[in-house]
Design an enzyme around this catalytic site. Structure first.
Site, PDB file in Angstrom:
ATOM      1  N   TYR A 184      38.167   1.266  10.024  1.00  0.00           N
ATOM      2  CA  TYR A 184      38.367   1.597   8.607  1.00  0.00           C
ATOM      3  C   TYR A 184      37.556   2.810   8.179  1.00  0.00           C
ATOM      4  O   TYR A 184      38.011   3.601   7.334  1.00  0.00           O
ATOM      5  CB  TYR A 184      38.097   0.379   7.722  1.00  0.00           C
TER       6      TYR A 184
ATOM      7  N   LYS B 281      31.358   6.889  -0.694  1.00  0.00           N
ATOM      8  CA  LYS B 281      32.695   6.982  -0.098  1.00  0.00           C
ATOM      9  C   LYS B 281      33.770   6.794  -1.158  1.00  0.00           C
ATOM     10  O   LYS B 281      34.736   7.553  -1.211  1.00  0.00           O
ATOM     11  CB  LYS B 281      32.841   5.932   0.993  1.00  0.00           C
TER      12      LYS B 281
ATOM     13  N   HIS C  97      56.287  -7.701 -15.107  1.00  0.00           N
ATOM     14  CA  HIS C  97      57.269  -6.659 -14.822  1.00  0.00           C
ATOM     15  C   HIS C  97      57.126  -5.498 -15.813  1.00  0.00           C
ATOM     16  O   HIS C  97      56.883  -5.726 -16.998  1.00  0.00           O
ATOM     17  CB  HIS C  97      58.676  -7.261 -14.935  1.00  0.00           C
TER      18      HIS C  97
ATOM     19  N   CYS D  76      29.697   2.463   0.824  1.00  0.00           N
ATOM     20  CA  CYS D  76      30.737   2.121  -0.164  1.00  0.00           C
ATOM     21  C   CYS D  76      30.760   3.025  -1.385  1.00  0.00           C
ATOM     22  O   CYS D  76      31.815   3.526  -1.775  1.00  0.00           O
ATOM     23  CB  CYS D  76      30.562   0.682  -0.651  1.00  0.00           C
TER      24      CYS D  76
ATOM     25  N   GLU E 120      54.364  -7.775  -8.646  1.00  0.00           N
ATOM     26  CA  GLU E 120      55.283  -8.863  -8.969  1.00  0.00           C
ATOM     27  C   GLU E 120      56.045  -9.325  -7.727  1.00  0.00           C
ATOM     28  O   GLU E 120      56.536 -10.460  -7.680  1.00  0.00           O
ATOM     29  CB  GLU E 120      56.253  -8.441 -10.066  1.00  0.00           C
TER      30      GLU E 120
ATOM     31  N   GLU F 236      39.415   5.923   6.564  1.00  0.00           N
ATOM     32  CA  GLU F 236      39.090   6.260   5.181  1.00  0.00           C
ATOM     33  C   GLU F 236      38.687   7.725   5.057  1.00  0.00           C
ATOM     34  O   GLU F 236      39.158   8.442   4.169  1.00  0.00           O
ATOM     35  CB  GLU F 236      37.967   5.355   4.676  1.00  0.00           C
TER      36      GLU F 236
ATOM     37  N   CYS G 139      25.386   0.594   1.619  1.00  0.00           N
ATOM     38  CA  CYS G 139      26.455   0.595   0.617  1.00  0.00           C
ATOM     39  C   CYS G 139      26.201   1.614  -0.482  1.00  0.00           C
ATOM     40  O   CYS G 139      27.061   2.449  -0.774  1.00  0.00           O
ATOM     41  CB  CYS G 139      26.609  -0.795   0.013  1.00  0.00           C
TER      42      CYS G 139
END
Length: 451
Positions: free
Chosen positions: A177, A50, A434, A47, A439, A181, A42
């Site tokens: 992924y 990246k 909002h 992670c 939302e 990515e 990681c």
């Protein structure tokens, strides 16, 4: 019988370091061995670097949007050398943080490879042997290349952070992924990116509607995505690597990257010789408490190939300490784990996909796909997706899937509600913020379909 240590951890990634630290804080005598860099996949080659590359790759779109909003700015050239220097300085800093955590908590560290030679004994690469009442395997995993002619000419995700320069064009093989990515990252950095995936759609195992939108948007952003396509062979030629593919293409790429899977780091660790059972792909087989068939040996993180995520490895390490050192048997919780995929667009997901959910019970699907205000004003055609999977019987939200900028941030918060067992009516009772994209999660009143 006396031992050198109460706990010997093999592996200096997030799971191993967390277990070592917490056990030591509780009074245990702990040692840890790491053969490469502290921080693991990681921090050093996953992670963290990246995500920093994702940030770097998103600036062209931000500059374009700024111009649409009236700012007199222009996109200059990207300097890979400047970015890479700063990137590796940050990784060095983080590695020192990990080393400091161990030192400050009294954990003895060995910059060496360790392998298991007995139920209570490990051997370091210099031949020294150490005994421990408990051994924790936390060696992580590694990317693997498919077996094919010329595979040695390609790189993996480990090497992409160390490129001397960015290639003009590159091929990424894979549809998971990691492949997706990096296709977005390199495309954003100005590389002409082609991606081959042998399957019918990228991101297998994720919600079909969500991954379909990611695929469409990647293509819209400039990634040349070829589905149902694989490599037959590769040859080193002047100007790069000649790739012959199953779709009839014969093309030369400056760089080829494999993102076709990972394997646990269990090779030559002596595990089977001492009774530790290994499963498919070399993963360490453990019970619900992360214990192997050898009572004194446990394993956490990617080496067990359960849920290969850094926060999960940390949770498993904590559960291990709670079970072994605190006398409180604790199973790591692998249910309803929120996940972000840092594709472009980003995807966040928690719980069941629509396909998984309808296999187990009657469901309602609430879904909204639209152009978000920020991008729409700038003239972009990008769309986002907000999706809830709801049980018809219990009304619980079984799954939440978001494809949008900042989806990872949103799914972390939505994950709390899903983990708590929130119903669709709980979402409905929540007042909308909002104007935001998220939302939509609390304003979708009618299902788009039932299954």
């Amino acid at each position: 019988m006396s031992f050198d240590y109460d706990l010997f951890v093999i592996g200096g990634g997030s799971g191993g370091v967390r277990a070592a630290r917490v056990a030591a804080q509780g009074g245990a005598k702990v040692a840890l061995a790491e053969e490469d860099r502290y921080g693991g996949t990681c921090v050093i080659r996953g992670c963290v670097p990246k995500k920093l590359m994702v940030f770097a790759s998103e600036f062209p779109g931000a500059i374009s949007d700024a111009q649409a909003y009236g700012w007199d700015v222009s996109l200059g050239a990207f300097d890979w050398g400047v970015f890479k220097t700063k990137l590796h300085a940050e990784l060095d800093r983080l590695e020192n943080v990990y080393r400091g955590i161990l030192k400050n908590n009294g954990v003895e560290s060995f910059d060496a490879r360790a392998k298991v030679v007995g139920a209570h004994e490990v051997e370091l690469s210099d031949g020294t042997r150490k005994s421990a009442k408990h051994i924790l395997l936390a060696m992580g995993g590694r990317p693997v290349k498919p077996e094919m002619k010329g595979a040695e000419h390609a790189i993996t995700s480990n090497e992409i952070f160390h490129l001397e320069r960015l290639p003009k064009n590159m091929l990424i093989l894979g549809g998971g992924y990691i492949a997706c990515e990096f296709a977005g990252i390199m495309n954003g950095l100005g590389v002409d990116v082609t991606q081959y995936y042998r399957g019918a759609q990228i991101l297998r195992g994720f919600d079909d509607e969500a991954r379909g939108l990611v695929s469409e948007e990647m293509i819209e952003n400039g990634v040349k995505l070829h589905l149902g396509t694989n490599i037959l062979e590769m040859q080193k030629v002047d100007g790069g690597i000649r790739v012959i593919s199953t779709n009839g293409h014969d093309e030369v790429f400056e760089q080829v990257m494999f993102a076709t899977g990972r394997a646990p780091n269990t090779q030559d660790m002596g595990l089977e010789a001492v009774g530790v059972e290994l499963g498919r792909n070399g993963k360490v087989l453990v019970d619900d408490y992360s214990q192997t068939k050898v009572p004194s040996i446990y394993a956490v993180g990617d080496v067990t190939d359960r849920v290969n995520l850094t926060p999960v490895a940390i949770r498993e390490g904590m559960a291990f300490v709670e079970t072994v050192f605190n006398g409180n048997p604790t199973q790591p919780d692998h249910e309803l784990i929120p996940t972000a995929i840092f594709t472009q667009p980003e995807m966040g997901t928690v719980g069941l996909s629509e396909e998984e959910a309808r296999e187990q019970e009657a469901i309602e699907v609430y879904c909204a796909s639209f152009k978000p205000m920020q991008q729409s004003f700038a003239g972009r055609s990008n769309r986002v997706l907000m999706k809830l999977i709801v049980s018809q019987a219990s009304r619980k939200v079984l799954g939440c899937h978001i494809v949008a900028p900042g989806a990872g941030e949103m799914i972390q918060l939505a994950g709390i509600a899903v983990k708590m067992g929130a119903t669709k009516e709980d979402f409905d009772r929540t007042v909308a913020v909002h104007p935001t994209m998220s939302e939509e999660l609390v304003t979708m009143k009618e299902p788009v379909r039932r299954a």
